[in-house]
Scaffold this active site. Structure first.
Site, PDB file in Angstrom:
ATOM      1  N   ARG C  13      21.682 109.652  29.102  1.00 40.17           N
ATOM      2  CA  ARG C  13      20.376 110.257  29.418  1.00 40.17           C
ATOM      3  C   ARG C  13      20.254 110.660  30.887  1.00 40.17           C
ATOM      4  O   ARG C  13      19.199 110.542  31.497  1.00 40.17           O
ATOM      5  CB  ARG C  13      19.226 109.295  29.074  1.00 40.17           C
ATOM      6  N   GLY C  37      30.875 114.419  18.239  1.00 38.89           N
ATOM      7  CA  GLY C  37      30.198 113.318  17.542  1.00 38.89           C
ATOM      8  C   GLY C  37      30.242 113.466  16.034  1.00 38.89           C
ATOM      9  O   GLY C  37      30.066 114.560  15.508  1.00 38.89           O
ATOM     10  N   HIS C  51      20.414 117.596  20.156  1.00 39.46           N
ATOM     11  CA  HIS C  51      21.258 118.455  20.990  1.00 39.46           C
ATOM     12  C   HIS C  51      21.356 119.863  20.397  1.00 39.46           C
ATOM     13  O   HIS C  51      21.246 120.853  21.102  1.00 39.46           O
ATOM     14  CB  HIS C  51      22.665 117.859  21.131  1.00 39.46           C
ATOM     15  N   ARG C  54      18.385 122.216  20.857  1.00 37.04           N
ATOM     16  CA  ARG C  54      18.222 122.778  22.186  1.00 37.04           C
ATOM     17  C   ARG C  54      19.082 124.032  22.386  1.00 37.04           C
ATOM     18  O   ARG C  54      18.768 124.897  23.167  1.00 37.04           O
ATOM     19  CB  ARG C  54      18.573 121.723  23.232  1.00 37.04           C
ATOM     20  N   ARG C  55      20.195 124.064  21.684  1.00 36.96           N
ATOM     21  CA  ARG C  55      21.123 125.173  21.924  1.00 36.96           C
ATOM     22  C   ARG C  55      20.755 126.448  21.164  1.00 36.96           C
ATOM     23  O   ARG C  55      21.292 127.520  21.432  1.00 36.96           O
ATOM     24  CB  ARG C  55      22.539 124.759  21.521  1.00 36.96           C
TER      25      ARG C  55
END
Lengths: 182, 182, 182
Positions: C13, C37, C51, C54-55
């Site tokens: 983080r 992952g 994640h 966000r992309r």
């Protein structure tokens, strides 16, 4: 937001509190200390007393485990430095009381924006060890890290303390040594 | 104190030992290595051997788990670099033997002040993870952090190593990038 | 190796993934994301989805837990940025499958050398807490730290992220603020 408002990050026993106090005391402003720690046991009480002894009578100390935004609103003046020690204990207080950390963080940011005087925010870096085995600790680590990121993005100054020595990450709202613009 | 005496901080496997050895070997001085580790099990022996193999025959190695101040007093000359690897193991040795870490630290600082040649002190950063669950680990973390702060305050140079790369925190007794004087 | 290839280090983080994505998106190159992952449980799936959200659709995402060298070989062009997120999960995947991390690391370095376009490698700093109590965690910490060191030694740029803010450790193959040459 006051242009001397600063986020002071560091590990446990990195000297971040002493550094913050020194920064505040150089200002010759009135000194207000917001202690977020609640003494839940003897060890904690000893840590709090250790910090209090160092500050002597130069400081007005206010113990506030949760609503630090209101204390900032009430006490900030252009001749007062407020030191919040520390946001990591505050985060754990909020979680323990089942309050939303990010909502409280948003309220804190509003208080910082409105404060006429500088606010020094002490916070722990807790994410550089091995992944904790229990989910609560992982969750805490996420909340604390996310809060540090949000504050670092909005305050004009961020210092990272290692063994009592500061590394400036951001100064007067400029990122110091990164190469994001590369 | 010699003006090249340096505290070298870093996490586990950060490359701080290799960095310190490289720094020492560039000096063309005599090289004395104080190993504070005592091989208590096979894993520890393997780590010590790994370090020893890298140093080859260029170094005189002295194993001293506790009284490093005396070894510095005896071996420092103006043509000798002494490398102490590491202060964190030393701290845990002192605690295990129920000796006062801060008293031993004061004695170490006197030895550093009297040493005609440079001393390189390797030490771990251990305070940037989650608060350890057991009190002994918290106490160890406090002692190790406090010792790092005390040494960082008095030595002329402090380097912080991340992934083998150095960040200078203090150089020739000047704080490198902090803004305490702001 | 492309002169913009960068190792991006930081704690949990710390904002290292967002930083890497921002760096990539500034390039106006094609964007390829290698996710290492594997969603082994709900918590992990939530982190991966967080994640991915966000992309958005700007990125081509490839899930590859082990053979990231081959994906780099296949996808790198002079107009493509490849982001690997992250090497720490990759290290744990390799260990779980009983593959040699350092051998895989050597293969990764060859792929980086051959890649015509920039590769951004996100990796965790995990060695700055207390020594973990179990041997597997210590071993993991050693492998992850050793891999970070090896990569930091060969790539032209290394950034260390704290609370979303970058400290440059190495830029265009020059060490930024260390004093090894002193």
């Amino acid at each position: 937001m006051n242009n001397k408002t600063t986020l002071i990050l560091g590990g446990a026993r990195s000297g971040k509190s002493s550094y913050a106090e020194e920064l505040a005391e150089q200002s010759r402003f009135n000194l207000v200390y917001i202690a977020t720690g609640e003494p839940s046991d003897e060890e904690m009480r000893a840590r709090i007393d250790h910090h209090r002894d160092r500050r002597c009578e130069k400081w007005e100390t206010i113990e506030e485990p949760v609503d630090i935004a209101s204390v900032i609103n009430e006490h900030s003046t252009k001749d007062t430095v407020i030191l919040v020690d520390c946001l990591t204990i505050w985060t754990s207080n909020l979680m323990f009381k089942e309050k939303c950390v990010q909502e409280a963080g948003a309220k804190l940011i509003i208080a910082l924006r409105n404060a006429p005087g500088p606010v020094l925010l002490v916070s722990n870096e807790v994410g550089q060890g091995i992944v904790p085995q229990n989910a609560l600790a992982r969750n805490f680590r996420d909340e604390a890290g996310r809060l540090n990121q949000r504050l670092a993005a909005v305050v004009p100054n961020v210092d990272y303390i290692v063994a009592g020595l500061p590394l400036s990450l951001k100064k007067n709202a400029k990122i110091v040594s990164g190469n994001i613009e590369r």
